[in-house]
Design a protein around this motif. Sequence first.
Motif, mmCIF file in Angstrom:
data_model
loop_
_atom_site.group_PDB
_atom_site.id
_atom_site.type_symbol
_atom_site.label_atom_id
_atom_site.label_comp_id
_atom_site.label_asym_id
_atom_site.label_seq_id
_atom_site.Cartn_x
_atom_site.Cartn_y
_atom_site.Cartn_z
ATOM 1 N N LEU A 101 0.486 -19.617 0.325
ATOM 2 C CA LEU A 101 1.388 -20.350 1.218
ATOM 3 C C LEU A 101 2.367 -21.198 0.408
ATOM 4 O O LEU A 101 3.581 -21.165 0.645
ATOM 5 C CB LEU A 101 0.579 -21.244 2.155
ATOM 6 N N LEU A 102 1.852 -21.957 -0.556
ATOM 7 C CA LEU A 102 2.719 -22.774 -1.394
ATOM 8 C C LEU A 102 3.677 -21.911 -2.202
ATOM 9 O O LEU A 102 4.837 -22.295 -2.425
ATOM 10 C CB LEU A 102 1.875 -23.647 -2.330
ATOM 11 N N THR A 103 3.197 -20.740 -2.639
ATOM 12 C CA THR A 103 4.054 -19.842 -3.418
ATOM 13 C C THR A 103 5.241 -19.369 -2.594
ATOM 14 O O THR A 103 6.354 -19.225 -3.113
ATOM 15 C CB THR A 103 3.243 -18.637 -3.916
ATOM 16 N N GLY A 104 5.016 -19.112 -1.308
ATOM 17 C CA GLY A 104 6.104 -18.679 -0.447
ATOM 18 C C GLY A 104 7.241 -19.681 -0.411
ATOM 19 O O GLY A 104 8.419 -19.296 -0.327
ATOM 20 N N PHE A 105 6.921 -20.968 -0.496
ATOM 21 C CA PHE A 105 7.952 -22.010 -0.483
ATOM 22 C C PHE A 105 8.467 -22.295 -1.898
ATOM 23 O O PHE A 105 9.672 -22.425 -2.112
ATOM 24 C CB PHE A 105 7.404 -23.293 0.138
ATOM 25 N N LEU A 106 7.550 -22.402 -2.863
ATOM 26 C CA LEU A 106 7.957 -22.767 -4.213
ATOM 27 C C LEU A 106 8.784 -21.688 -4.895
ATOM 28 O O LEU A 106 9.633 -21.988 -5.741
ATOM 29 C CB LEU A 106 6.717 -23.085 -5.060
ATOM 30 N N SER A 107 8.536 -20.402 -4.550
ATOM 31 C CA SER A 107 9.276 -19.318 -5.189
ATOM 32 C C SER A 107 10.767 -19.384 -4.883
ATOM 33 O O SER A 107 11.596 -18.881 -5.654
ATOM 34 C CB SER A 107 8.711 -17.965 -4.762
ATOM 35 N N THR A 108 11.150 -20.002 -3.771
ATOM 36 C CA THR A 108 12.561 -20.146 -3.441
ATOM 37 C C THR A 108 13.245 -21.173 -4.344
ATOM 38 O O THR A 108 14.469 -21.216 -4.432
ATOM 39 C CB THR A 108 12.741 -20.572 -1.970
ATOM 40 N N LYS A 109 12.445 -22.002 -5.014
ATOM 41 C CA LYS A 109 12.973 -23.010 -5.943
ATOM 42 C C LYS A 109 12.898 -22.541 -7.384
ATOM 43 O O LYS A 109 13.413 -23.206 -8.287
ATOM 44 C CB LYS A 109 12.209 -24.319 -5.782
ATOM 45 N N GLY A 110 12.245 -21.414 -7.606
ATOM 46 C CA GLY A 110 12.097 -20.887 -8.959
ATOM 47 C C GLY A 110 10.641 -20.658 -9.310
ATOM 48 O O GLY A 110 9.762 -21.399 -8.855
ATOM 49 N N SER B 262 9.369 -17.129 3.211
ATOM 50 C CA SER B 262 8.439 -18.114 3.771
ATOM 51 C C SER B 262 7.553 -17.483 4.838
ATOM 52 O O SER B 262 6.364 -17.798 4.936
ATOM 53 C CB SER B 262 9.214 -19.285 4.371
ATOM 54 N N LYS B 263 8.122 -16.578 5.632
ATOM 55 C CA LYS B 263 7.324 -15.917 6.666
ATOM 56 C C LYS B 263 6.268 -15.010 6.050
ATOM 57 O O LYS B 263 5.148 -14.898 6.571
ATOM 58 C CB LYS B 263 8.231 -15.117 7.593
ATOM 59 N N LEU B 264 6.596 -14.386 4.935
ATOM 60 C CA LEU B 264 5.598 -13.579 4.235
ATOM 61 C C LEU B 264 4.453 -14.467 3.737
ATOM 62 O O LEU B 264 3.287 -14.072 3.783
ATOM 63 C CB LEU B 264 6.244 -12.832 3.070
ATOM 64 N N GLY B 265 4.793 -15.663 3.265
ATOM 65 C CA GLY B 265 3.762 -16.615 2.862
ATOM 66 C C GLY B 265 2.905 -17.065 4.028
ATOM 67 O O GLY B 265 1.696 -17.236 3.891
ATOM 68 N N GLU B 266 3.526 -17.220 5.194
ATOM 69 C CA GLU B 266 2.772 -17.623 6.382
ATOM 70 C C GLU B 266 1.815 -16.524 6.834
ATOM 71 O O GLU B 266 0.704 -16.802 7.313
ATOM 72 C CB GLU B 266 3.753 -17.972 7.503
ATOM 73 N N ILE B 267 2.235 -15.273 6.677
ATOM 74 C CA ILE B 267 1.350 -14.152 7.002
ATOM 75 C C ILE B 267 0.110 -14.187 6.109
ATOM 76 O O ILE B 267 -1.029 -13.991 6.558
ATOM 77 C CB ILE B 267 2.102 -12.810 6.833
ATOM 78 N N ASP B 268 0.335 -14.443 4.823
ATOM 79 C CA ASP B 268 -0.788 -14.506 3.886
ATOM 80 C C ASP B 268 -1.748 -15.646 4.222
ATOM 81 O O ASP B 268 -2.965 -15.473 4.220
ATOM 82 C CB ASP B 268 -0.267 -14.692 2.448
ATOM 83 N N VAL B 269 -1.181 -16.810 4.508
ATOM 84 C CA VAL B 269 -2.056 -17.951 4.769
ATOM 85 C C VAL B 269 -2.796 -17.782 6.090
ATOM 86 O O VAL B 269 -3.926 -18.258 6.234
ATOM 87 C CB VAL B 269 -1.244 -19.265 4.750
ATOM 88 N N ALA B 270 -2.174 -17.098 7.059
ATOM 89 C CA ALA B 270 -2.875 -16.848 8.322
ATOM 90 C C ALA B 270 -4.100 -15.978 8.080
ATOM 91 O O ALA B 270 -5.190 -16.253 8.601
ATOM 92 C CB ALA B 270 -1.928 -16.166 9.315
ATOM 93 N N PHE B 271 -3.922 -14.931 7.288
ATOM 94 C CA PHE B 271 -5.046 -14.051 6.945
ATOM 95 C C PHE B 271 -6.154 -14.832 6.252
ATOM 96 O O PHE B 271 -7.332 -14.761 6.628
ATOM 97 C CB PHE B 271 -4.550 -12.918 6.043
ATOM 98 N N LEU B 272 -5.777 -15.604 5.223
ATOM 99 C CA LEU B 272 -6.771 -16.273 4.404
ATOM 100 C C LEU B 272 -7.410 -17.471 5.103
ATOM 101 O O LEU B 272 -8.567 -17.787 4.855
ATOM 102 C CB LEU B 272 -6.134 -16.706 3.080
ATOM 103 N N ALA B 273 -6.655 -18.130 5.983
ATOM 104 C CA ALA B 273 -7.226 -19.261 6.717
ATOM 105 C C ALA B 273 -8.324 -18.786 7.663
ATOM 106 O O ALA B 273 -9.423 -19.372 7.718
ATOM 107 C CB ALA B 273 -6.129 -19.989 7.494
ATOM 108 N N VAL B 274 -8.047 -17.726 8.415
ATOM 109 C CA VAL B 274 -9.064 -17.170 9.314
ATOM 110 C C VAL B 274 -10.228 -16.612 8.502
ATOM 111 O O VAL B 274 -11.399 -16.759 8.867
ATOM 112 C CB VAL B 274 -8.443 -16.082 10.212
ATOM 113 N N TYR B 275 -9.906 -15.984 7.377
ATOM 114 C CA TYR B 275 -10.933 -15.432 6.495
ATOM 115 C C TYR B 275 -11.876 -16.523 5.999
ATOM 116 O O TYR B 275 -13.104 -16.369 6.031
ATOM 117 C CB TYR B 275 -10.242 -14.741 5.316
ATOM 118 N N SER B 276 -11.312 -17.637 5.544
ATOM 119 C CA SER B 276 -12.153 -18.708 4.994
ATOM 120 C C SER B 276 -12.993 -19.372 6.072
ATOM 121 O O SER B 276 -14.180 -19.676 5.849
ATOM 122 C CB SER B 276 -11.276 -19.745 4.291
ATOM 123 N N LEU B 277 -12.421 -19.607 7.254
ATOM 124 C CA LEU B 277 -13.190 -20.214 8.338
ATOM 125 C C LEU B 277 -14.261 -19.257 8.857
ATOM 126 O O LEU B 277 -15.387 -19.664 9.159
ATOM 127 C CB LEU B 277 -12.248 -20.630 9.470
#
Length: 547
Positions: A480-489, A115-130
């Motif tokens: 970000l969603l992948t970081g959470f969903l991947s733990t469910k399969g 999940s933390k790896l997913g948060e790192i990705d979304v932090a990069f992309l959120a700042v990138y998009s804004l």
Amino acid sequence: MPRSRGIPPGILLIRSIRGKDWSLKTYRYLILFVTFVAYAAYHASRKPSSIVKSVLDPHPVNHDASNSNSNNNGQVNVHVHVFPWPIGDVFLKYNETHDDEKGGWAPFNGKYGTSKLGEIDVAFLAVYSLGMFVAGHLGDTLDLRLFLTFGMIGSGIFVALFGMGYFWNVHHFWFFLGMQMAAGLFQATGWPSVVAVIGNWFGKRRRGLIMGVWNAHTSVGNISGSLLAASVLDYGWGWSFILPGGFIVIAGVMVYMFLAAYPEDVGFPYPSDSSPNARGVIRDDRMWEEQDGTSNDEEAPVPRISSLHRKGVGLVGACFIPGVIPFALCLFFSKLVAYTFLFWLPFYLSQTEIGGERMSVKSAGNLSTLFDVGGIVGGILAGYISDKLKARATTAATFTYAAIPSMLLYRSYGNISKTMNIILMMIAGLCVNGPYALITTAVSADLGTHSSLKGDSRALATVTAIIDGTGSIGAALGPLLTGFLSTKGWDAVFAMLMIGACIAGLLLSRLVCAELTERTSSTSPRGRNNVQVQGPLSQSLLRDGRR
């Protein structure tokens, strides 16, 4: 006479050595090459995080019990094997990369590491998009060459600083989060700038094909970034960031030396410039080609026209250009799908058994490059088809819908064998990257030079920023969603991707209907007598004019 932005120092040096100027055709080849390398470097610097995910968090989250065996202690017994395809020992045995020798890297190796790896990705992309929205407006008001150089060097510095966390033995989550956010801010300078430069130099004729081929830089950058990062992984994961970071800094220096961002700055008029200061009206590529044929490789016999002469268009004004909002929303979901593959495919490959065997992190990084090989073909094919059909929206929607069964097949049958995985991965890459490439290149350039802007306005970088900035919000959401969903399969992840692709296609429905209607009316006897303008965007303008 208006002030000029100046000629790049590298071009001045070559002029002094040769004693004469280049032809228009040579300049255009140079622009294609420099911008190609520039954005390939941007994408190469984004790949390391996907390559090192399984090093930072080496313990697989395996929910496919049917594909693995467990002992009495609940540990997964993984079969390892050398994958010799395609160039010998690039595919290594699992234990040769020492993936789990130190149990990962804190803070990413704990219970919530994925999940933390997913948060790192979304932090990069959120700042990138804004940052994209701001960067697009700045790109239309500042010198694109200097702006692009500044962004590339800044990106390289912060990508390398992320890798320095390995050598400095940093284990604070906020350090890595901060480096990724800073890198994302500087990365936002890239896409609006390079698309604006290409739009400045090329008219609309064959733009889809030209930009489809040129857009291969995205996949080439992903491939080179993966190979660079994987090549030094055995020496410590920090090098996997430092090497691509150095690559983009070097490319930034090349941009500063050789990128003529505006035709006016080297003596050529803007391709659609209808300014009274221009000698004649240059409306399309054919007139440019005629000029090029008479230049005879000598200095262009046209007056210098300042690139500062045209004024920029604001964000609100650019949003009202017909077609901008639908394509921007479509790209939101298209980039959600594409960037999930970009950031998570190597991790998926390293934690999924293929033919009953699991590969190393390095092998997964190398194998994932084949998705981008398919993406290169998809981008070129989408551009060529859209030029032939004169229907950007229809082409993009068709590729988007085709991505749904291709991803379903890859998830269902990609684990049968490595050959099947490779074939289905490349097909998925073709379908996923085709519409993404078309919208971010030819469509953005078409809208940024729309006839509603008149000859004295520049909106290329602004329109590109609106479309790609909106898309990048989706690109942040997907990983970000992948970081959470991947733990469910992984089935849940692929379901999300297919839903996203379906919504992307539906968002273009209105434009597709308009294109089909226009195409039908143009084949009628009455329609042949009318002036034809590409795409449904012209219809909106005609309706506005009738009002």
